[in-house]
Design a protein around this motif. Sequence first.
Motif, PDB file in Angstrom:
ATOM      1  N   GLY A 104      11.661  -1.416   3.886  1.00 28.08           N
ATOM      2  CA  GLY A 104      13.069  -0.904   3.154  1.00 28.08           C
ATOM      3  C   GLY A 104      13.117   0.558   2.807  1.00 28.08           C
ATOM      4  O   GLY A 104      13.888   1.260   3.147  1.00 28.08           O
ATOM      5  N   LEU A 105      12.115   0.728   2.032  1.00 29.61           N
ATOM      6  CA  LEU A 105      11.892   2.131   1.429  1.00 29.61           C
ATOM      7  C   LEU A 105      11.622   3.177   2.685  1.00 29.61           C
ATOM      8  O   LEU A 105      12.206   4.147   2.722  1.00 29.61           O
ATOM      9  N   GLN A 106      10.659   2.734   3.664  1.00 32.26           N
ATOM     10  CA  GLN A 106      10.312   3.677   4.784  1.00 32.26           C
ATOM     11  C   GLN A 106      11.760   3.941   5.610  1.00 32.26           C
ATOM     12  O   GLN A 106      12.034   4.803   6.067  1.00 32.26           O
ATOM     13  N   SER A 107      12.750   2.844   5.592  1.00 30.71           N
ATOM     14  CA  SER A 107      13.877   2.957   6.490  1.00 30.71           C
ATOM     15  C   SER A 107      14.779   3.826   5.807  1.00 30.71           C
ATOM     16  O   SER A 107      15.636   4.739   6.487  1.00 30.71           O
ATOM     17  N   TRP A 108      14.827   3.761   4.391  1.00 29.16           N
ATOM     18  CA  TRP A 108      15.751   5.088   3.593  1.00 29.16           C
ATOM     19  C   TRP A 108      15.243   6.445   3.796  1.00 29.16           C
ATOM     20  O   TRP A 108      15.919   7.306   4.249  1.00 29.16           O
ATOM     21  N   ILE A 109      14.031   6.500   3.882  1.00 30.50           N
ATOM     22  CA  ILE A 109      13.406   7.712   4.072  1.00 30.50           C
ATOM     23  C   ILE A 109      13.503   8.175   5.489  1.00 30.50           C
ATOM     24  O   ILE A 109      13.938   9.363   5.958  1.00 30.50           O
ATOM     25  N   GLY A 110      13.447   7.373   6.580  1.00 29.19           N
ATOM     26  CA  GLY A 110      13.974   7.664   7.854  1.00 29.19           C
ATOM     27  C   GLY A 110      15.030   8.133   8.141  1.00 29.19           C
ATOM     28  O   GLY A 110      15.451   8.882   9.156  1.00 29.19           O
ATOM     29  N   ALA A 202       1.770   1.554  -7.236  1.00 31.65           N
ATOM     30  CA  ALA A 202       0.905   2.423  -6.551  1.00 31.65           C
ATOM     31  C   ALA A 202       1.551   2.755  -5.298  1.00 31.65           C
ATOM     32  O   ALA A 202       1.341   4.146  -4.551  1.00 31.65           O
ATOM     33  N   TYR A 203       2.015   1.844  -4.476  1.00 31.67           N
ATOM     34  CA  TYR A 203       2.641   2.332  -2.926  1.00 31.67           C
ATOM     35  C   TYR A 203       3.741   3.109  -3.400  1.00 31.67           C
ATOM     36  O   TYR A 203       4.070   4.039  -2.534  1.00 31.67           O
ATOM     37  N   ALA A 204       4.557   2.899  -4.195  1.00 33.88           N
ATOM     38  CA  ALA A 204       5.800   3.924  -4.791  1.00 33.88           C
ATOM     39  C   ALA A 204       5.351   5.473  -4.849  1.00 33.88           C
ATOM     40  O   ALA A 204       5.692   6.469  -4.478  1.00 33.88           O
ATOM     41  N   MET A 205       4.160   5.596  -5.592  1.00 29.82           N
ATOM     42  CA  MET A 205       3.739   6.781  -6.091  1.00 29.82           C
ATOM     43  C   MET A 205       3.095   7.399  -4.682  1.00 29.82           C
ATOM     44  O   MET A 205       3.504   8.492  -4.583  1.00 29.82           O
ATOM     45  N   GLY A 206       2.428   6.557  -3.943  1.00 29.85           N
ATOM     46  CA  GLY A 206       1.948   7.127  -2.831  1.00 29.85           C
ATOM     47  C   GLY A 206       2.915   7.711  -1.725  1.00 29.85           C
ATOM     48  O   GLY A 206       2.825   8.661  -1.121  1.00 29.85           O
ATOM     49  N   GLY A 208       5.790   8.906  -2.702  1.00 30.73           N
ATOM     50  CA  GLY A 208       6.251  10.133  -3.518  1.00 30.73           C
ATOM     51  C   GLY A 208       7.765  10.016  -3.622  1.00 30.73           C
ATOM     52  O   GLY A 208       8.547  10.849  -3.793  1.00 30.73           O
ATOM     53  N   ILE A 209       8.355   8.694  -3.790  1.00 29.31           N
ATOM     54  CA  ILE A 209       9.433   8.229  -4.361  1.00 29.31           C
ATOM     55  C   ILE A 209       9.877   8.775  -5.813  1.00 29.31           C
ATOM     56  O   ILE A 209       8.943   8.945  -6.549  1.00 29.31           O
ATOM     57  N   GLY A 210      11.273   8.620  -6.072  1.00 34.21           N
ATOM     58  CA  GLY A 210      11.420   8.979  -7.588  1.00 34.21           C
ATOM     59  C   GLY A 210      11.019   8.051  -8.603  1.00 34.21           C
ATOM     60  O   GLY A 210      11.088   8.694  -9.818  1.00 34.21           O
ATOM     61  N   GLY A 211      10.607   6.872  -8.168  1.00 31.25           N
ATOM     62  CA  GLY A 211      10.040   5.877  -9.279  1.00 31.25           C
ATOM     63  C   GLY A 211      10.365   4.549  -8.948  1.00 31.25           C
ATOM     64  O   GLY A 211      10.712   3.969  -8.018  1.00 31.25           O
ATOM     65  N   TYR A 212      10.594   3.595 -10.103  1.00 26.19           N
ATOM     66  CA  TYR A 212      10.856   2.190  -9.879  1.00 26.19           C
ATOM     67  C   TYR A 212      11.806   1.704 -11.031  1.00 26.19           C
ATOM     68  O   TYR A 212      11.811   2.425 -12.250  1.00 26.19           O
ATOM     69  N   PHE A 213      12.451   0.538 -11.081  1.00 25.55           N
ATOM     70  CA  PHE A 213      13.121   0.006 -12.136  1.00 25.55           C
ATOM     71  C   PHE A 213      13.034  -1.360 -11.837  1.00 25.55           C
ATOM     72  O   PHE A 213      12.450  -2.014 -10.752  1.00 25.55           O
ATOM     73  N   PHE A 214      13.186  -2.101 -13.238  1.00 29.75           N
ATOM     74  CA  PHE A 214      13.177  -3.492 -13.316  1.00 29.75           C
ATOM     75  C   PHE A 214      14.404  -4.258 -13.145  1.00 29.75           C
ATOM     76  O   PHE A 214      15.381  -3.873 -13.994  1.00 29.75           O
ATOM     77  N   TRP A 215      14.622  -5.400 -12.696  1.00 25.82           N
ATOM     78  CA  TRP A 215      15.946  -6.199 -13.026  1.00 25.82           C
ATOM     79  C   TRP A 215      15.418  -7.564 -13.357  1.00 25.82           C
ATOM     80  O   TRP A 215      14.861  -8.113 -12.616  1.00 25.82           O
ATOM     81  N   ASP A 216      15.593  -7.863 -14.642  1.00 23.94           N
ATOM     82  CA  ASP A 216      16.014  -6.957 -15.551  1.00 23.94           C
ATOM     83  C   ASP A 216      15.033  -7.165 -16.829  1.00 23.94           C
ATOM     84  O   ASP A 216      14.316  -8.370 -16.738  1.00 23.94           O
ATOM     85  N   THR A 217      14.956  -6.278 -17.680  1.00 28.30           N
ATOM     86  CA  THR A 217      14.000  -6.657 -18.882  1.00 28.30           C
ATOM     87  C   THR A 217      14.196  -7.707 -19.780  1.00 28.30           C
ATOM     88  O   THR A 217      13.352  -8.166 -20.463  1.00 28.30           O
ATOM     89  N   SER A 218      15.247  -8.383 -19.983  1.00 22.62           N
ATOM     90  CA  SER A 218      15.568  -9.341 -20.664  1.00 22.62           C
ATOM     91  C   SER A 218      14.709 -10.768 -19.982  1.00 22.62           C
ATOM     92  O   SER A 218      14.712 -11.670 -20.833  1.00 22.62           O
ATOM     93  N   ASN A 219      14.331 -10.578 -18.862  1.00 20.35           N
ATOM     94  CA  ASN A 219      13.500 -11.747 -18.157  1.00 20.35           C
ATOM     95  C   ASN A 219      12.130 -11.427 -18.388  1.00 20.35           C
ATOM     96  O   ASN A 219      11.318 -12.499 -18.025  1.00 20.35           O
TER      97      ASN A 219
END
Length: 231
Positions: A104-110, A202-206, A208-219
């Motif tokens: 999914g991430l690679q397809s957005w970049i592509g 680590a994959y996201a950092m490799g 070079g994307i903007g970051g990551y988020f959680f859904w959701d912290t109450s869990n």
Amino acid sequence: MDNFGLLLDEWRVAVDKEVNGKCQPTLLLSAATYYKPVIPWDVVHRYPVESIDKNLDWINAMCYDYHGPWTREDPTGTLAALFEPTGTLADLFDPTGHISTSGGLQSWIGAGIGRKKLVMGLPLYGRSWRLQNPTVNGLGAPAVGAGPGGEEGYMSYAQVNQFNGQVNARAVFDEATQSYYSVAGPYWITYDTVATMTRKMAYAMGLGIGGYFFWDTSNDQGCQFSRPGTH
């Protein structure tokens, strides 16, 4: 989707106009999106990537809910695999290919989105099934509906950990997809752990994307946040 692109154009003009000549910051614009830029349901929808890249500050790609007990016939599968399943599992889960966070991430970049505008979603919950036969309990095992957690088998990460401890569930790490699942009698649960999330970060950092988020912290385990509308 064409109208969505036009809406983003109008929003960007509006928020830029709002701060013209004023000593205040421009509003941030973001969107939660499907995990990849094409939604291949009954009718294929393609996100207006050019407008998104031009007008939004970032998107939150929802890299989860790849599989779940949506109908009684759905087999077990990964909630948020980092990589695609292989072999016969790939044919079972995804005959068209690329159901994975990396895909999914690679397809957005592509598709042309700027890497720093892409944010990877991480699930702080799991999905459960009730197995058709408890002795057949791997990825892709036949199931007869949802397990603990209600109609769609939704369990918070805290509930998954509690369940695993109470019933002495067997936790299994699937190397190919980089995902975990637990088995206890007729019940099967897919979820992320600290270990799998660390690998995804680590994959996201490799990438070079903007970051990551959680859904959701109450869990989260030990988290005391309340859900919206509760106290």
